[in-house]
Motif scaffolding. Structure first.
Motif, PDB file in Angstrom:
ATOM      1  N   THR A 115      82.318 -15.319  95.356  1.00  0.00           N
ATOM      2  CA  THR A 115      81.084 -14.613  95.683  1.00  0.00           C
ATOM      3  C   THR A 115      80.250 -15.460  96.635  1.00  0.00           C
ATOM      4  O   THR A 115      80.174 -16.681  96.477  1.00  0.00           O
ATOM      5  CB  THR A 115      80.265 -14.311  94.412  1.00  0.00           C
ATOM      6  N   SER A 116      79.660 -14.830  97.613  1.00  0.00           N
ATOM      7  CA  SER A 116      78.846 -15.540  98.594  1.00  0.00           C
ATOM      8  C   SER A 116      77.782 -16.400  97.915  1.00  0.00           C
ATOM      9  O   SER A 116      77.207 -16.021  96.883  1.00  0.00           O
ATOM     10  CB  SER A 116      78.175 -14.541  99.535  1.00  0.00           C
ATOM     11  N   SER A 117      77.514 -17.560  98.495  1.00  0.00           N
ATOM     12  CA  SER A 117      76.465 -18.440  97.983  1.00  0.00           C
ATOM     13  C   SER A 117      75.082 -17.845  98.159  1.00  0.00           C
ATOM     14  O   SER A 117      74.116 -18.307  97.536  1.00  0.00           O
ATOM     15  CB  SER A 117      76.521 -19.801  98.691  1.00  0.00           C
ATOM     16  N   GLN A 118      74.980 -16.828  99.005  1.00  0.00           N
ATOM     17  CA  GLN A 118      73.717 -16.108  99.189  1.00  0.00           C
ATOM     18  C   GLN A 118      73.993 -14.617  98.983  1.00  0.00           C
ATOM     19  O   GLN A 118      74.192 -13.862  99.925  1.00  0.00           O
ATOM     20  CB  GLN A 118      73.134 -16.368 100.581  1.00  0.00           C
ATOM     21  N   ASP A 124      75.982  -9.298 100.961  1.00  0.00           N
ATOM     22  CA  ASP A 124      75.880 -10.750 100.866  1.00  0.00           C
ATOM     23  C   ASP A 124      75.942 -11.402 102.247  1.00  0.00           C
ATOM     24  O   ASP A 124      76.532 -10.869 103.187  1.00  0.00           O
ATOM     25  CB  ASP A 124      77.016 -11.296 100.002  1.00  0.00           C
ATOM     26  N   ALA A 125      75.326 -12.575 102.326  1.00  0.00           N
ATOM     27  CA  ALA A 125      75.278 -13.308 103.591  1.00  0.00           C
ATOM     28  C   ALA A 125      76.578 -14.067 103.826  1.00  0.00           C
ATOM     29  O   ALA A 125      77.317 -14.408 102.898  1.00  0.00           O
ATOM     30  CB  ALA A 125      74.098 -14.281 103.579  1.00  0.00           C
ATOM     31  N   LEU A 126      76.853 -14.314 105.086  1.00  0.00           N
ATOM     32  CA  LEU A 126      78.004 -15.108 105.500  1.00  0.00           C
ATOM     33  C   LEU A 126      77.564 -16.567 105.536  1.00  0.00           C
ATOM     34  O   LEU A 126      76.724 -16.948 106.361  1.00  0.00           O
ATOM     35  CB  LEU A 126      78.470 -14.643 106.878  1.00  0.00           C
ATOM     36  N   VAL A 127      78.099 -17.386 104.639  1.00  0.00           N
ATOM     37  CA  VAL A 127      77.683 -18.781 104.485  1.00  0.00           C
ATOM     38  C   VAL A 127      78.865 -19.683 104.820  1.00  0.00           C
ATOM     39  O   VAL A 127      79.973 -19.504 104.286  1.00  0.00           O
ATOM     40  CB  VAL A 127      77.190 -19.059 103.055  1.00  0.00           C
ATOM     41  N   GLY A 128      78.634 -20.650 105.689  1.00  0.00           N
ATOM     42  CA  GLY A 128      79.725 -21.494 106.165  1.00  0.00           C
ATOM     43  C   GLY A 128      80.444 -22.246 105.067  1.00  0.00           C
ATOM     44  O   GLY A 128      81.675 -22.368 105.076  1.00  0.00           O
ATOM     45  N   THR A 129      79.730 -22.751 104.083  1.00  0.00           N
ATOM     46  CA  THR A 129      80.365 -23.539 103.024  1.00  0.00           C
ATOM     47  C   THR A 129      81.291 -22.701 102.147  1.00  0.00           C
ATOM     48  O   THR A 129      82.198 -23.251 101.502  1.00  0.00           O
ATOM     49  CB  THR A 129      79.295 -24.207 102.145  1.00  0.00           C
ATOM     50  N   ASP A 130      81.099 -21.393 102.131  1.00  0.00           N
ATOM     51  CA  ASP A 130      81.970 -20.548 101.315  1.00  0.00           C
ATOM     52  C   ASP A 130      83.404 -20.541 101.830  1.00  0.00           C
ATOM     53  O   ASP A 130      84.336 -20.245 101.072  1.00  0.00           O
ATOM     54  CB  ASP A 130      81.423 -19.117 101.281  1.00  0.00           C
TER      55      ASP A 130
END
Length: 279
Positions: A115-118, A124-130
């Motif tokens: 699941t996205s970190s945001q 949900d947002a696209l988060v680089g660390t995911d």
């Protein structure tokens, strides 16, 4: 899926093939001198590929056949071939699975999900660390991560992600991925060191909350995807029949018999419900 590294296997004449797979590893034991070694048996299973029919039917006016260049009919066949290939890819990704259609990777119950970190109510947002969380999820399942499948716009949205520079959240720092970009180099189809297969077959109508325009990223060990093919695409043409004869038409039918299965479901990881439009 073929571009991502899936393996194609021929189906036998009966259209059904059972492929072995390992479901559990052997166990090691410490043993003393002249002591018997404890027996260990790895567990195995099977995945079954059963030919399922994907078909396309085109009704051509005979004026096209009579008066156009011979390339016109070839153009129609090429279009039908591409449509069948895209239909098989879509089923391999998102097919519901039944006696008449393959089950897509997303519909297998034992794939990993991240699941996205945001996460938000409406997408949900696209988060680089995911990206690295997805790689970790596959490798923690004893799979060798091999690549990604996503929509083109998702990859380019990832390439736009930047770190913070001065203030938290300003996103004006260095790019998170593909940091060195020279003029004329083009855009690398890689993410975190792994190849990316871009495909508009990846859905952009996933739903969460009030949003119905979301997409997903799929990653994993795509060599564990088996595509069973029964022969080649079958083409047949006819001008007979009440409707085709009365309307002076040629009907062309294409049939592709195939199935798709996974050797190791946990070798794949899904990041779903991504809003890449309002990033």
């Amino acid at each position: 899926l073929g571009n991502a590294g899936a393996k194609t296997v021929p189906l036998p004449p009966q259209g059904r093939l059972k492929c072995p797979r390992q479901t559990g590893a052997s166990t090691t034991y410490w043993s003393g001198e002249n002591a018997p070694i404890t027996e260990s048996n790895p567990t195995t299973g099977e995945v079954t590929l059963q030919a399922k029919k994907l078909a396309v039917l085109v009704k051509m006016p005979n004026e096209l056949v009579r008066f156009a260049s011979p390339a016109a009919e070839a153009l129609v066949r090429d279009d039908m071939t591409k449509s069948l290939a895209l239909g098989l890819d879509l089923a391999g990704l998102e097919g519901a699975g039944s006696d008449t259609r393959p089950r897509g990777i997303l519909l297998h119950p034992n794939i990993n999900t991240v699941t996205s970190s945001q996460a938000f109510a409406d997408g949900d947002a696209l988060v680089g660390t995911d990206v690295y969380r997805m790689i970790a999820a596959a490798e923690e399942s004893n799979a060798e991560f091999e690549g990604w499948i996503m929509r083109p716009k998702t990859l380019y949205k990832l390439y736009q992600l930047r770190a913070d520079a001065v203030a938290q959240g300003d996103k004006q720092g260095p790019f998170l991925f593909d940091l060195i970009r020279g003029l004329g180099d083009g855009t690398k189809t890689q993410l975190a060191g792994f190849p990316v297969t871009k495909s508009t077959q990846v859905s952009q109508v996933r739903a969460k909350g009030a949003s119905t325009s979301l997409t997903y990223i799929l990653g994993g060990m795509f060599s564990d995807v088996l595509i069973g093919m029964f022969g080649a695409i079958e083409f047949a043409a006819t001008t007979q029949g009440d409707t085709s004869f009365a309307n002076d038409q040629t009907w062309v039918r294409g049939i592709l018999s195939a199935d798709i299965a996974l050797r190791h479901e946990a070798a794949f990881v899904l990041l779903d419900n991504l809003d890449v439009v309002n990033l």
